[in-house]
Motif scaffolding. Structure first.
Motif, PDB file in Angstrom:
ATOM      1  N   LEU A 133      35.722  55.952  40.052  1.00 52.60           N
ATOM      2  CA  LEU A 133      35.034  56.957  39.231  1.00 52.60           C
ATOM      3  C   LEU A 133      35.806  57.228  37.940  1.00 52.60           C
ATOM      4  CD1 LEU A 133      34.041  59.548  41.993  1.00 52.60           C
ATOM      5  CD2 LEU A 133      32.425  58.371  40.492  1.00 52.60           C
ATOM      6  N   ALA A 134      37.126  57.232  38.031  1.00 51.12           N
ATOM      7  CA  ALA A 134      37.977  57.576  36.894  1.00 51.12           C
ATOM      8  C   ALA A 134      37.909  56.561  35.759  1.00 51.12           C
ATOM      9  CB  ALA A 134      39.422  57.725  37.361  1.00 51.12           C
ATOM     10  N   LYS A 135      37.329  55.412  36.002  1.00 48.28           N
ATOM     11  CA  LYS A 135      37.245  54.370  34.980  1.00 48.28           C
ATOM     12  C   LYS A 135      36.077  54.595  34.019  1.00 48.28           C
ATOM     13  CE  LYS A 135      39.352  50.772  37.875  1.00 48.28           C
ATOM     14  NZ  LYS A 135      39.140  49.449  38.517  1.00 48.28           N
ATOM     15  N   TYR A 136      35.225  55.585  34.310  1.00 47.84           N
ATOM     16  CA  TYR A 136      34.027  55.797  33.500  1.00 47.84           C
ATOM     17  C   TYR A 136      34.055  57.173  32.839  1.00 47.84           C
ATOM     18  CZ  TYR A 136      32.204  51.672  35.852  1.00 47.84           C
ATOM     19  OH  TYR A 136      32.021  50.399  36.323  1.00 47.84           O
ATOM     20  N   PRO A 137      33.479  57.291  31.641  1.00 52.85           N
ATOM     21  CA  PRO A 137      33.432  58.598  30.973  1.00 52.85           C
ATOM     22  C   PRO A 137      32.680  59.625  31.819  1.00 52.85           C
ATOM     23  CG  PRO A 137      32.754  56.831  29.480  1.00 52.85           C
ATOM     24  CD  PRO A 137      32.830  56.231  30.845  1.00 52.85           C
ATOM     25  N   LYS A 173      34.068  66.702  39.972  1.00 54.74           N
ATOM     26  CA  LYS A 173      35.181  66.401  39.061  1.00 54.74           C
ATOM     27  C   LYS A 173      34.802  65.354  38.028  1.00 54.74           C
ATOM     28  CE  LYS A 173      40.039  64.889  39.103  1.00 54.74           C
ATOM     29  NZ  LYS A 173      41.181  64.496  39.970  1.00 54.74           N
ATOM     30  N   TYR A 174      34.023  64.344  38.432  1.00 50.42           N
ATOM     31  CA  TYR A 174      33.737  63.223  37.540  1.00 50.42           C
ATOM     32  C   TYR A 174      32.298  63.204  37.010  1.00 50.42           C
ATOM     33  CZ  TYR A 174      38.283  61.500  38.956  1.00 50.42           C
ATOM     34  OH  TYR A 174      39.629  61.378  39.156  1.00 50.42           O
ATOM     35  N   GLY A 175      31.557  64.287  37.238  1.00 46.96           N
ATOM     36  CA  GLY A 175      30.222  64.390  36.657  1.00 46.96           C
ATOM     37  C   GLY A 175      29.188  63.482  37.286  1.00 46.96           C
ATOM     38  N   ALA A 176      29.219  63.343  38.606  1.00 46.22           N
ATOM     39  CA  ALA A 176      28.285  62.465  39.306  1.00 46.22           C
ATOM     40  C   ALA A 176      27.301  63.263  40.147  1.00 46.22           C
ATOM     41  CB  ALA A 176      29.044  61.483  40.196  1.00 46.22           C
ATOM     42  N   LEU A 177      26.153  62.652  40.422  1.00 45.66           N
ATOM     43  CA  LEU A 177      25.213  63.200  41.387  1.00 45.66           C
ATOM     44  C   LEU A 177      25.518  62.599  42.755  1.00 45.66           C
ATOM     45  CD1 LEU A 177      21.774  62.998  39.497  1.00 45.66           C
ATOM     46  CD2 LEU A 177      23.161  65.034  39.912  1.00 45.66           C
ATOM     47  N   SER A 218      30.723  61.811  30.817  1.00 46.16           N
ATOM     48  CA  SER A 218      29.377  61.996  30.279  1.00 46.16           C
ATOM     49  C   SER A 218      28.403  60.904  30.708  1.00 46.16           C
ATOM     50  CB  SER A 218      29.439  62.032  28.748  1.00 46.16           C
ATOM     51  OG  SER A 218      29.983  60.812  28.247  1.00 46.16           O
ATOM     52  N   GLN A 219      28.907  59.800  31.245  1.00 50.23           N
ATOM     53  CA  GLN A 219      28.030  58.701  31.649  1.00 50.23           C
ATOM     54  C   GLN A 219      27.366  59.028  32.988  1.00 50.23           C
ATOM     55  OE1 GLN A 219      29.939  54.881  31.623  1.00 50.23           O
ATOM     56  NE2 GLN A 219      28.095  53.752  32.186  1.00 50.23           N
ATOM     57  N   PRO A 220      26.037  58.852  33.096  1.00 46.96           N
ATOM     58  CA  PRO A 220      25.346  59.148  34.354  1.00 46.96           C
ATOM     59  C   PRO A 220      25.915  58.344  35.515  1.00 46.96           C
ATOM     60  CG  PRO A 220      23.763  58.837  32.586  1.00 46.96           C
ATOM     61  CD  PRO A 220      25.095  58.412  32.045  1.00 46.96           C
ATOM     62  N   LYS A 221      26.197  59.025  36.611  1.00 43.81           N
ATOM     63  CA  LYS A 221      26.787  58.386  37.793  1.00 43.81           C
ATOM     64  C   LYS A 221      26.133  58.944  39.046  1.00 43.81           C
ATOM     65  CE  LYS A 221      30.825  59.699  36.264  1.00 43.81           C
ATOM     66  NZ  LYS A 221      30.584  59.852  34.834  1.00 43.81           N
ATOM     67  N   ILE A 222      25.938  58.087  40.052  1.00 45.11           N
ATOM     68  CA  ILE A 222      25.374  58.502  41.337  1.00 45.11           C
ATOM     69  C   ILE A 222      26.237  57.937  42.450  1.00 45.11           C
ATOM     70  CG2 ILE A 222      23.379  58.406  42.879  1.00 45.11           C
ATOM     71  CD1 ILE A 222      21.645  57.968  40.356  1.00 45.11           C
ATOM     72  N   ILE A 223      26.713  58.807  43.327  1.00 42.63           N
ATOM     73  CA  ILE A 223      27.464  58.369  44.509  1.00 42.63           C
ATOM     74  C   ILE A 223      26.476  58.304  45.667  1.00 42.63           C
ATOM     75  CG2 ILE A 223      29.397  58.831  46.047  1.00 42.63           C
ATOM     76  CD1 ILE A 223      30.612  60.556  43.822  1.00 42.63           C
ATOM     77  N   LEU A 254      14.256  54.208  40.778  1.00 40.82           N
ATOM     78  CA  LEU A 254      13.805  55.004  39.640  1.00 40.82           C
ATOM     79  C   LEU A 254      14.971  55.682  38.923  1.00 40.82           C
ATOM     80  CD1 LEU A 254      11.356  56.054  38.037  1.00 40.82           C
ATOM     81  CD2 LEU A 254      11.292  58.002  39.602  1.00 40.82           C
ATOM     82  N   LEU A 255      15.892  56.247  39.674  1.00 39.51           N
ATOM     83  CA  LEU A 255      17.041  56.918  39.064  1.00 39.51           C
ATOM     84  C   LEU A 255      17.825  55.972  38.164  1.00 39.51           C
ATOM     85  CD1 LEU A 255      18.289  58.873  42.199  1.00 39.51           C
ATOM     86  CD2 LEU A 255      17.517  59.940  40.075  1.00 39.51           C
ATOM     87  N   GLY A 256      18.108  54.778  38.665  1.00 42.98           N
ATOM     88  CA  GLY A 256      18.884  53.816  37.894  1.00 42.98           C
ATOM     89  C   GLY A 256      18.163  53.294  36.675  1.00 42.98           C
ATOM     90  N   LYS A 257      16.833  53.205  36.743  1.00 42.42           N
ATOM     91  CA  LYS A 257      16.058  52.742  35.592  1.00 42.42           C
ATOM     92  C   LYS A 257      15.963  53.814  34.513  1.00 42.42           C
ATOM     93  CE  LYS A 257      13.097  49.517  38.162  1.00 42.42           C
ATOM     94  NZ  LYS A 257      11.737  49.291  38.709  1.00 42.42           N
ATOM     95  N   LYS A 258      15.871  55.068  34.929  1.00 37.82           N
ATOM     96  CA  LYS A 258      15.637  56.157  33.979  1.00 37.82           C
ATOM     97  C   LYS A 258      16.915  56.709  33.354  1.00 37.82           C
ATOM     98  CE  LYS A 258      11.098  56.849  33.976  1.00 37.82           C
ATOM     99  NZ  LYS A 258      10.294  56.920  32.730  1.00 37.82           N
ATOM    100  N   PHE A 259      17.997  56.772  34.110  1.00 31.87           N
ATOM    101  CA  PHE A 259      19.241  57.305  33.560  1.00 31.87           C
ATOM    102  C   PHE A 259      19.891  56.258  32.657  1.00 31.87           C
ATOM    103  CE2 PHE A 259      20.202  60.363  37.356  1.00 31.87           C
ATOM    104  CZ  PHE A 259      19.098  61.126  36.983  1.00 31.87           C
ATOM    105  N   PRO A 260      20.149  56.562  31.400  1.00 31.46           N
ATOM    106  CA  PRO A 260      20.736  55.558  30.494  1.00 31.46           C
ATOM    107  C   PRO A 260      22.154  55.183  30.917  1.00 31.46           C
ATOM    108  CG  PRO A 260      20.716  57.735  29.457  1.00 31.46           C
ATOM    109  CD  PRO A 260      19.918  57.862  30.726  1.00 31.46           C
ATOM    110  N   ASN A 261      22.395  53.871  31.024  1.00 30.82           N
ATOM    111  CA  ASN A 261      23.726  53.344  31.391  1.00 30.82           C
ATOM    112  C   ASN A 261      24.227  53.908  32.716  1.00 30.82           C
ATOM    113  OD1 ASN A 261      23.982  51.853  28.919  1.00 30.82           O
ATOM    114  ND2 ASN A 261      24.459  53.793  27.890  1.00 30.82           N
TER     115      ASN A 261
END
Length: 561
Positions: free
Chosen positions: A273-277, A308-312, A279-284, A227-234
């Motif tokens: 992680l550093a390769k992505y903006p 640091k990189y804006g991830a959940l 602001s882009q949704p990320k989940i570790i 669900l998380l991957g489907k709902k979070f844009p990109n």
């Protein structure tokens, strides 16, 4: 891959009529992948993608069915075989061949037989032993007949809570009053008091605002991550290469991008992680205790990178809940043992960073925690804990929760009793750790290769599927000891092992019997000991430099009653 697909749309009818998102989903299916490899355009694109992709851990997932020419033939016009358009048209998913009554139907049984034969040939076929656990004789069980008693050494009922009176009495009284089943999904059958109490107890265990119970943690992981991957844009997932199949499946079902990072390698994780903006949704996504190796993840450092990189952060504590921390919440709690100790007042504790700023405890920094009720808590089911809105969102949108029959009231009552008991009892955890330390030490002194780790798991390295099964069979038949052999795809080929899990019930007498039996089994079967692995350069940390310093996560101070 996506840019190449867009450039190719004008040339290929199949690509022209299919969206990029659909192609990404189809590319994970074995049949469409085998067809695509025969297309000059898609085949070339897939080769480029695979050459750039990070090393993936194929053994961690269920093996995809290999469709061979024996089972499926793709018609190709020989005159235009070299044409991209003709090939794509022949393999187009948008065209259905006309029905031909003269054609033979697909041979379903032959596929089953072929795949099973392959399992037998590579020695990865799984044999199940008839083991019936005896509640009043834990950790003993009987085999097909009650006279054949054995000692169980590989159960994930780590603390023996499955037969603890506090659990069984709660289940007996509940089933007498409320019956056997739940009657359906919670949406249909109702939101009963047992679910409310259990979820409140789980939220309190992990110091989160809310929790949601599923029928298993496999379902919890799959439903939540999908669900998380489907709902979070990109959305982009950063998945530890040793993650459990349930997490891998959930990420796959989400359709989101996945980046695999080397096991517990923080430098590799940060570089990716550093390769992505930001602001882009990320989940570790990662685990606290990895069940086959016993490794423990650097949770706090991963949380630092997430900030640091804006991830959940999505943490699976399946093999840690009940086993670590003063209240049994898992490794994230254990890392701040004194802070969470019920005998201490957290307000009187000073928790600061090296720069003097206020420090948040590790468990509160993890965004999503999943766990199981079927291992250290002795029952069945799984759950996810997090913020109130997050849990309500999962409850409202996840098909894996909405359309699944609820756990029976008695099961939830038993699990709740186990959790409440473990919140206030360290006795079982301390005893389990003592028995684990004794078994590891004694096996090491005899040169029996135990994969080094700081946790409660004792993986004995064999390194050969056939020999691992022989050892398991010998222990069962000759010594009355049940330890299941672990092979591919649970572990890589060549990493086969016997996975031993001591419990509070495995006293010195039972432990000495196991140690003697393993010692004799290694001699009889000629299995490699530590000195033999050293000559081969080591494996899985056995006889390899840098692994001899690993210490248990439980400190001597914490193990004092």
């Amino acid at each position: 891959m996506e840019s190449l697909a867009r450039q190719s749309k004008a040339l290929c009818p199949f690509l022209h009529k299919t969206s990029t998102s659909t192609l990404k989903r189809l590319s994970s299916q074995a049949t469409i992948a085998s067809v695509a490899r025969g297309c000059p355009i898609m085949g070339h694109a897939m080769e480029i993608q695979e050459s750039k992709a990070p090393h993936s851990r194929s053994y961690s997932t269920v093996r995809e069915v290999e469709i061979s020419k024996e089972f499926i033939e793709i018609p190709v016009n020989k005159k235009t075989a070299g044409s991209a358009t003709a090939t794509a048209t022949a393999t187009s998913a948008n065209k259905t061949p006309a029905f031909d009554d003269k054609q033979a139907p697909f041979n379903y049984e032959k596929l089953y037989e072929s795949d099973l034969q392959r399992k037998h040939q590579d020695k990865s076929y799984r044999y199940f032993n008839n083991i019936n656990r005896l509640a009043k004789k834990f950790p003993h069980a009987h085999r097909a007949t009650e006279s054949e008693e054995v000692a169980v050494w590989c159960s994930n009922d780590y603390l023996g809570m499955g037969s603890h009176p506090v659990v069984t009495e709660a289940m007996h009284s509940t089933i007498d009053k409320y019956g056997a089943g739940a009657g359906g999904t919670r949406n249909i059958a109702g939101h009963n008091l047992h679910a409310l109490k259990l979820e409140a107890s789980l939220a309190d265990l992990h110091r989160k605002e809310a929790a949601l119970v599923f029928t298993s943690c496999f379902v919890a992981n799959d439903a939540t991550l999908a669900l998380l991957g489907k709902k979070f844009p990109n959305c982009v997932y950063f998945s530890d290469e040793m993650n459990h199949a349930s997490m891998i499946e959930g990420i796959r079902h989400s359709g989101a991008e996945k980046v695999i990072w080397k096991h517990n390698d923080l430098a590799d994780l940060e570089a990716k992680l550093a390769k992505y903006p930001k602001s882009q949704p990320k989940i570790i996504a990662f685990e606290s205790v990895y069940s086959m190796s016993g490794n423990i993840s650097p949770i706090e450092a991963i949380c630092d990178l997430a900030d640091k990189y804006g991830a959940l952060t999505f943490l699976d504590e399946v093999h840690a809940v009940g086993m670590y921390g003063p209240r049994g919440a898992g490794v994230a709690e254990h890392l701040d043992f004194e802070y969470h100790d019920s005998n201490c007042n957290p307000e009187n504790l000073v928790s600061t960073n090296t720069d003097g700023s206020a420090r948040r405890d590790v468990m509160s920094r993890v965004d999503m925690i999943t766990g199981t009720l079927g291992k250290a808590f002795g029952c069945m089911g799984g759950y996810v804990a997090g913020s109130k809105n997050f849990i309500d969102w999962i409850r409202s949108y996840a098909p894996g929760f909405i359309f699944t029959t609820s756990l029976p009231p008695a099961v939830m009552a038993g699990a709740n009793a186990a959790i409440d008991y473990q919140k206030s009892s360290l006795k079982e955890r301390i005893l389990q750790q003592a028995h684990t330390a004794y078994v590891k030490r004694e096996l090491g002194e005899r040169g029996i290769p135990v994969v080094p780790n700081p946790s409660h798991i004792v993986p004995v390295l064999v390194g050969n599927a056939e020999k691992a099964k022989e050892a398991s069979d010998m222990l069962l038949e000759k010594y009355g000891i049940y330890v299941q052999a672990i092979n591919y795809p649970t572990v890589p080929i060549g990493h086969e092992r016997l996975r031993i899990t001591p419990t509070p019930g495995h006293n010195k007498e039972l432990s000495d019997h196991l140690i003697k039996a393993l010692d004799e089994t290694f001699d009889t079967l000629g299995l490699d000991r530590i000195k033999d692995w050293e000559k081969k350069g080591g494996r899985c940390g056995v006889a390899q430099p840098g692994y001899d310093h690993i210490k248990p996560i439980w400190t001597p101070k914490q193990l004092k009653p």
